[in-house]
Motif scaffolding. Structure first.
Motif, mmCIF file in Angstrom:
data_model
loop_
_atom_site.group_PDB
_atom_site.id
_atom_site.type_symbol
_atom_site.label_atom_id
_atom_site.label_comp_id
_atom_site.label_asym_id
_atom_site.label_seq_id
_atom_site.Cartn_x
_atom_site.Cartn_y
_atom_site.Cartn_z
ATOM 1 N N PHE A 98 -5.629 24.665 -11.296
ATOM 2 C CA PHE A 98 -6.501 25.005 -10.182
ATOM 3 C C PHE A 98 -7.933 24.745 -10.615
ATOM 4 N N LEU A 99 -8.733 24.203 -9.705
ATOM 5 C CA LEU A 99 -10.049 23.708 -10.092
ATOM 6 C C LEU A 99 -10.996 24.794 -10.560
ATOM 7 N N ASN A 100 -10.768 26.049 -10.152
ATOM 8 C CA ASN A 100 -11.663 27.128 -10.582
ATOM 9 C C ASN A 100 -11.086 27.935 -11.746
ATOM 10 N N LYS A 101 -10.018 27.406 -12.373
ATOM 11 C CA LYS A 101 -9.397 28.103 -13.491
ATOM 12 C C LYS A 101 -9.220 27.159 -14.670
ATOM 13 N N GLU A 102 -9.184 27.728 -15.864
ATOM 14 C CA GLU A 102 -9.045 26.910 -17.063
ATOM 15 C C GLU A 102 -7.585 26.634 -17.415
ATOM 16 N N LYS A 103 -6.663 27.464 -16.956
ATOM 17 C CA LYS A 103 -5.262 27.344 -17.350
ATOM 18 C C LYS A 103 -4.635 26.059 -16.827
ATOM 19 N N ILE A 104 -3.914 25.354 -17.711
ATOM 20 C CA ILE A 104 -3.163 24.157 -17.339
ATOM 21 C C ILE A 104 -1.675 24.462 -17.497
ATOM 22 N N THR A 105 -0.889 24.143 -16.469
ATOM 23 C CA THR A 105 0.549 24.384 -16.479
ATOM 24 C C THR A 105 1.289 23.059 -16.543
ATOM 25 N N ILE A 106 2.232 22.953 -17.463
ATOM 26 C CA ILE A 106 3.070 21.759 -17.548
ATOM 27 C C ILE A 106 4.232 21.911 -16.575
ATOM 28 N N ILE A 107 4.352 20.995 -15.623
ATOM 29 C CA ILE A 107 5.465 21.002 -14.674
ATOM 30 C C ILE A 107 6.528 20.043 -15.181
ATOM 31 N N GLU A 108 7.695 20.581 -15.484
ATOM 32 C CA GLU A 108 8.747 19.833 -16.159
ATOM 33 C C GLU A 108 9.755 19.230 -15.186
ATOM 34 N N GLU A 109 10.533 18.307 -15.708
ATOM 35 C CA GLU A 109 11.593 17.671 -14.939
ATOM 36 C C GLU A 109 12.806 18.588 -14.792
ATOM 37 N N LEU A 110 13.622 18.312 -13.775
ATOM 38 C CA LEU A 110 14.912 18.966 -13.538
ATOM 39 C C LEU A 110 14.798 20.466 -13.255
ATOM 40 N N ARG A 111 13.670 20.900 -12.734
ATOM 41 C CA ARG A 111 13.536 22.299 -12.329
ATOM 42 C C ARG A 111 12.508 22.400 -11.209
ATOM 43 N N THR A 112 12.741 23.315 -10.301
ATOM 44 C CA THR A 112 11.792 23.555 -9.217
ATOM 45 C C THR A 112 10.530 24.205 -9.759
ATOM 46 N N ALA A 113 9.383 23.695 -9.337
ATOM 47 C CA ALA A 113 8.103 24.351 -9.593
ATOM 48 C C ALA A 113 7.417 24.537 -8.255
ATOM 49 N N ILE A 114 6.944 25.749 -7.997
ATOM 50 C CA ILE A 114 6.299 26.040 -6.711
ATOM 51 C C ILE A 114 4.831 26.337 -6.966
ATOM 52 N N VAL A 115 3.990 25.561 -6.317
ATOM 53 C CA VAL A 115 2.537 25.713 -6.464
ATOM 54 C C VAL A 115 1.995 26.350 -5.203
ATOM 55 N N GLY A 116 1.386 27.520 -5.357
ATOM 56 C CA GLY A 116 0.811 28.213 -4.216
ATOM 57 C C GLY A 116 -0.678 27.984 -4.126
ATOM 58 N N ALA A 117 -1.200 28.169 -2.931
ATOM 59 C CA ALA A 117 -2.646 28.023 -2.746
ATOM 60 C C ALA A 117 -3.075 28.760 -1.495
ATOM 61 N N SER A 118 -4.278 29.228 -1.484
ATOM 62 C CA SER A 118 -4.869 29.779 -0.267
ATOM 63 C C SER A 118 -5.677 28.676 0.405
ATOM 64 N N LYS A 119 -6.192 28.973 1.595
ATOM 65 C CA LYS A 119 -6.881 27.923 2.349
ATOM 66 C C LYS A 119 -8.188 27.496 1.694
ATOM 67 N N HIS A 120 -8.696 28.291 0.770
ATOM 68 C CA HIS A 120 -9.942 27.927 0.087
ATOM 69 C C HIS A 120 -9.693 27.434 -1.336
ATOM 70 N N GLN A 121 -8.427 27.206 -1.672
ATOM 71 C CA GLN A 121 -8.069 26.856 -3.045
ATOM 72 C C GLN A 121 -7.659 25.393 -3.156
ATOM 73 N N THR A 122 -8.191 24.705 -4.147
ATOM 74 C CA THR A 122 -7.825 23.318 -4.408
ATOM 75 C C THR A 122 -7.223 23.209 -5.800
ATOM 76 N N SER A 123 -6.192 22.378 -5.933
ATOM 77 C CA SER A 123 -5.607 22.164 -7.252
ATOM 78 C C SER A 123 -5.343 20.685 -7.456
ATOM 79 N N GLU A 124 -4.997 20.309 -8.677
ATOM 80 C CA GLU A 124 -4.779 18.909 -8.986
ATOM 81 C C GLU A 124 -3.708 18.760 -10.062
ATOM 82 N N ILE A 125 -3.122 17.569 -10.117
ATOM 83 C CA ILE A 125 -2.172 17.258 -11.177
ATOM 84 C C ILE A 125 -2.677 16.042 -11.941
ATOM 85 N N THR A 126 -2.347 16.000 -13.224
ATOM 86 C CA THR A 126 -2.655 14.838 -14.049
ATOM 87 C C THR A 126 -1.347 14.207 -14.499
#
Length: 351
Positions: A98-126
């Motif tokens: 999330f752009l306003n947070k320092e934490k980076i989460t690794i999203i792995e293969e073969l498992r569901t990952a659910i990314v939540g957000a509010s209407k004022h929240q932006t996130s990104e993946i690398t």
């Protein structure tokens, strides 16, 4: 590293802001067919495609199949509505923050990952360079989806309230479910059958992604309110389970044994059984039996082989045993099941 340039996100007719950004970043060309918008990556950036499909009721799907020459960062939210993103990867990983947070989460293969957000929240993946990235991301508008469950699927109000409560926990949070191959199976079916549909292709896609979304949500709900399955298997071992699963699906007629499957997968019997319990929720032998009976059902509906021929074609060595297993799963014997399907098909043709 490839990064977005906000000045390049232009207003393009018929394209979402997300796809516009990807097009600019990856120097991609665009094609549209039967409601599916496809970006083909430019040769200087890498190779692969990104597909986007928008369905009704606030649901959209983006499918990535990429191999990039440079790291690439993509923003995920371009809407003022509350959204959830459901990730599932067949191969590769990505890094979310999330752009306003320092934490980076690794999203792995073969498992569901659910990314939540509010209407004022932006996130990104690398997405990292030189690594295959094969992911499906389903985006839903929470309010619209919950309303659909209530209005069209008669979901109990208490279940909807519980699900909504669990969804709220996901605001500005990434939840990763335990590993499973149910979604991998659906994506594989989708890939193998997509060429069979013409003007109804969008309907076909929507029905499959509704199934995939229901698997995502059902697993999340069970893990939050019931039990979470754990495994000590490595990523490499889990991918071996996926490949041996596909081998069983493709070759149900073979007389599979624990020994032969272990030799093919290069796994110990303990690892093989653990993998199937984790990924399928059952034993290897039960999974093989289920694959065979599901294949027999298809042959009963869409071929003219008799029951005995079908039983042996899918790997059963006894007609009587096949009939017993079929009735246990589908509630009627194979002959009656075929007759019922054929009669229904004839009635539809005459309508």
């Amino acid at each position: 590293m490839i990064t977005s340039n906000k000045n390049n996100i232009l207003s393009t007719v018929g394209m979402s802001p997300q796809m516009i950004e990807i097009k600019m970043l990856l120097d991609a060309s665009v094609r549209t067919d039967s409601g599916v918008e496809t970006l083909v990556v430019g040769t200087k950036c890498g190779k692969g495609t990104v597909e986007n499909i928008n369905f009704k009721n606030g649901i959209s799907v983006t499918q990535y199949d990429l191999l990039l020459f440079n790291d690439c960062t993509l923003k995920l939210f371009h809407s003022n509505e509350d959204h959830l993103l459901f990730f599932y990867g067949l191969e590769g990983t990505c890094y979310h923050n999330f752009l306003n947070k320092e934490k980076i989460t690794i999203i792995e293969e073969l498992r569901t990952a659910i990314v939540g957000a509010s209407k004022h929240q932006t996130s990104e993946i690398t997405i990292k360079k030189g690594m295959p990235f094969s992911f499906s991301i389903i985006s839903i508008d929470k309010s619209k989806y919950l309303q659909t469950l209530k209005d069209y699927y008669n979901t109990p109000l208490e279940s909807i309230k519980s699900l909504n409560k669990a969804f709220k926990v996901l605001n500005s949070y990434v939840y990763q479910c335990s590993h499973n191959l149910k979604i991998a199976k659906q994506l594989r079916i989708l890939k193998s059958t997509s060429h069979e549909f013409g003007i109804t292709s969008l309907v076909h896609l929507e029905s499959h992604f509704q199934i995939i979304l229901s698997i995502h949500i059902e697993q999340f709900y069970k893990e939050v309110f019931e039990e979470r399955v754990q495994t000590n298997l490595s990523k490499t071992e889990l991918q071996k389970i996926r490949k041996i699963t596909e081998f069983i699906i493709d070759k149900p007629m073979l007389q599979h044994s624990i020994k032969s499957l272990c030799e093919k997968a290069i796994l110990s019997p303990v690892k093989l059984q653990e993998g199937f319990r984790c990924m399928h929720g059952t034993t290897v032998s039960n999974y093989i039996k289920n694959v065979r009976v599901e294949k027999s059902r298809e042959l009963l509906m869409y071929s003219d082989y008799n029951v005995s021929e079908i039983a042996y074609m899918v790997g059963f060595t006894s007609r009587s045993y096949f009939c017993k297993i079929f009735k246990e799963k589908y509630g009627s014997n194979a002959t009656a099941y075929r007759s019922k399907f054929k009669n229904k098909y004839v009635s539809l043709e005459k309508a």
